[in-house]
Design an enzyme around this catalytic site. Structure first.
Site, PDB file in Angstrom:
ATOM      1  N   SER A 207       0.842  -1.193   0.000  1.00 52.77           N
ATOM      2  CA  SER A 207       0.000   0.000   0.000  1.00 52.77           C
ATOM      3  C   SER A 207       0.882   1.250   0.000  1.00 52.77           C
ATOM      4  O   SER A 207       1.712   1.415  -0.887  1.00 52.77           O
ATOM      5  CB  SER A 207      -0.939  -0.053   1.208  1.00 52.77           C
ATOM      6  OG  SER A 207      -1.958   0.893   1.106  1.00 52.77           O
ATOM      7  N   ASP A 430      -8.817  -4.409  -5.814  1.00 53.17           N
ATOM      8  CA  ASP A 430      -8.248  -3.667  -4.690  1.00 53.17           C
ATOM      9  C   ASP A 430      -8.970  -2.328  -4.573  1.00 53.17           C
ATOM     10  O   ASP A 430      -8.854  -1.483  -5.462  1.00 53.17           O
ATOM     11  CB  ASP A 430      -6.753  -3.444  -4.912  1.00 53.17           C
ATOM     12  CG  ASP A 430      -6.050  -2.880  -3.687  1.00 53.17           C
ATOM     13  OD1 ASP A 430      -6.686  -2.119  -2.927  1.00 53.17           O
ATOM     14  OD2 ASP A 430      -4.858  -3.170  -3.498  1.00 53.17           O
ATOM     15  N   HIS A 458      -7.124  -5.961  -0.714  1.00 53.27           N
ATOM     16  CA  HIS A 458      -6.100  -4.919  -0.767  1.00 53.27           C
ATOM     17  C   HIS A 458      -4.728  -5.575  -0.724  1.00 53.27           C
ATOM     18  O   HIS A 458      -4.406  -6.263   0.241  1.00 53.27           O
ATOM     19  CB  HIS A 458      -6.288  -3.966   0.410  1.00 53.27           C
ATOM     20  CG  HIS A 458      -5.309  -2.844   0.463  1.00 53.27           C
ATOM     21  ND1 HIS A 458      -4.872  -2.178  -0.659  1.00 53.27           N
ATOM     22  CD2 HIS A 458      -4.674  -2.253   1.520  1.00 53.27           C
ATOM     23  CE1 HIS A 458      -4.016  -1.229  -0.307  1.00 53.27           C
ATOM     24  NE2 HIS A 458      -3.884  -1.268   1.013  1.00 53.27           N
TER      25      HIS A 458
END
Length: 490
Positions: A207, A430, A458
């Site tokens: 991320s 995602d 994710h």
């Protein structure tokens, strides 16, 4: 979320400046025998913990220091040890040490065997000190505001809350508020590498950790052995555009959830095959009459409910919880949505909060060169509503960085020039870092290789055997196992 001419020069995107930073990176710190004070952790076999000192301001060490909380899970096959693998879980603002403490749950055996897995709480976060601390009551700022104000007075209350939060952040963290951005965290990575005594090092970031890794690879390309950026954002988009792209990603995931629920007779929120219509009616009801909550907690308004929805959409494994929470709210019980809201905001079981949400905002604003006005923030609302008509229900701006001091060291442009091949992982479903952003990260890098993972979650590592094996094989042998161009793991 975020001083002088010398600092701005050090953060310049000019290739010559970045190359200079890379050339001198190994001399930034003089490695000692054990600059971390490694100590075995009894309850975690094979794990050592320590601290590491870095300057608040790399251009002016007299300003003070951060003590980074750090841990490493030692390679389980010492004879085959490759080196250290630096890992970051994202955020920004999320503490990272648990990635080493619980490495056996977070990483596959090839990485556990061959690498010391090194994780730390980035500057300003977690147990690193000083840590960002803006408020003792996150509910006041993130749970009580009416995101659909009916009159100028209610709108002004939101503006005043944003001003108050910013003022508290500056008052409590003024000495280091402007030095917690991604550029300085990337410099911390290089300082850790040098102190570990490794000329080159490997990195796996998830991320926001992909953005941090991209900045590190751009500032210190000669030190990159291998790098995986999983769940990458679009590094070329302004903060507001990123928000729109993320809103679109969450809306698409929510649409998938509603479609699945509509055809599943066991879905608690099926509503005779029309969960979408039921959600619209529920959101309207919560906006008009929020559900009473636990004593001392905010009512479950539409804003609190949407936060809970966002939390559940991060992984398909939480979709059954979301369905039950929405069904309960239909019948007057907002407890499930409040619990998801608490998870999103990192509220502990004892009723306290860790500082992840505060750090998220401060770091984000430290990176952003823009400070949109109240009017400019309000004017962006239609862009959000166009891509996310169900989830982007607020009718005014969020004033996210509006009142923060100007960024002194905004995040540099990510290029990865000279770092060699970098693997970028994008996941089809995602919501937080949509696949389109990962494609743009791969394109922005000098030699970015996109690995696409088919999953509703994710980030993509560990989503399936293909993704896991491809990522791990590359990290173990980056020259011999670079994923093929266009590889799609389903």
């Amino acid at each position: 979320m975020i001083c002088c001419a010398a600092l701005l020069a050090a953060c310049s995107t000019d290739p010559g400046v970045q190359a200079t930073e890379a050339r001198h990176s190994e001399s930034s710190f003089d490695p000692a025998d054990d600059p971390f004070g490694w100590t075995p952790l009894d309850d975690f076999p094979g794990v050592e913990i320590g601290t590491f000192t870095v300057p608040i301001d790399y251009t002016n060490p007299s300003r003070g220091t951060f003590e980074l909380n750090i841990a490493r899970h030692l390679a389980m096959r010492p004879a085959g040890r490759i080196g250290s693998l630096l890992v970051n879980p994202g955020g920004p603002g999320v503490a990272g040490v648990d990635f080493a403490l619980f490495a056996d749950l977070n990483f596959g055996q090839p990485l556990l065997d061959r690498f010391d897995i090194v994780a730390w709480d980035p500057r300003g976060t977690g147990q690193s000190t000083p840590a960002i601390d803006c408020t003792d009551d996150l509910d006041r700022f993130f749970g009580t505001g009416d995101i659909t104000p009916d009159d100028p007075g209610e709108r002004q209350q939101l503006i005043d809350l944003s001003k108050e939060f910013t003022t508290d952040c500056v008052d409590r963290n003024g000495n280091y508020l402007q030095y917690v951005g991604t550029n300085n965290s990337a410099r911390d990575i290089d300082a850790i590498r040098a102190a570990l005594g490794e000329a080159t090092i490997s990195y796996l970031g998830f991320s926001y950790g992909s953005e941090l890794g991209g900045v590190w690879a751009t500032l210190f390309p000669a030190t990159v052995r291998a790098a995986v950026l999983d769940g990458a954002v679009d590094p070329t988009a302004a903060q507001e555009q990123r928000g729109v792209e993320q809103a679109k990603g969450f809306e698409e995931s929510f649409d998938t959830f509603l479609t699945q629920c509509s055809t599943d007779n066991d879905c608690p929120f099926r509503n005779d095959g029309d969960p979408a219509g039921a959600f619209d009616r529920l959101a309207t009801s919560l906006d008009e009459s929020p559900l009473p909550s636990a004593n001392g907690r905010p009512d479950v308004s539409v804003g609190v409910a949407l936060t809970g929805v966002y939390q559940a959409l991060y992984s398909e494994t939480d979709w059954p919880r979301l369905a039950q929470a929405l069904a309960d709210a239909q019948h007057g019980d907002g407890g499930g949505l409040l619990a998801l809201y608490d998870e999103y905001n990192f509220r502990r079981d004892d009723g306290t909060w860790d500082n992840s949400l505060e750090a998220f905002q401060v770091i984000s604003c430290a990176d952003a060169p823009e400070r949109p006005t109240v009017e400019e923030s309000d004017a962006q609302v239609p862009d959000f509503q166009a891509v996310a008509p169900r989830l982007a229900r607020r009718t005014v701006g969020d004033y996210f960085c509006t009142f923060f001091p100007p960024a002194l060291d905004p995040r540099i442009a990510i290029t990865g020039d000279g770092a060699g091949p970098i693997v970028v992982v994008g996941t089809t479903g995602d919501p937080a870092t949509p696949l389109a952003g990962s494609r743009k990260m791969a394109h922005a890098l000098e030699d970015g290789r996109l690995l696409t993972v088919v999953a509703n979650q994710h980030t993509g590592y560990l989503a399936n055997d293909c993704a896991t094996n491809s990522i791990e094989s590359y990290l173990v042998d980056p020259t011999g196992h670079l994923p093929a161009e266009g590889l799609r793991c389903a």
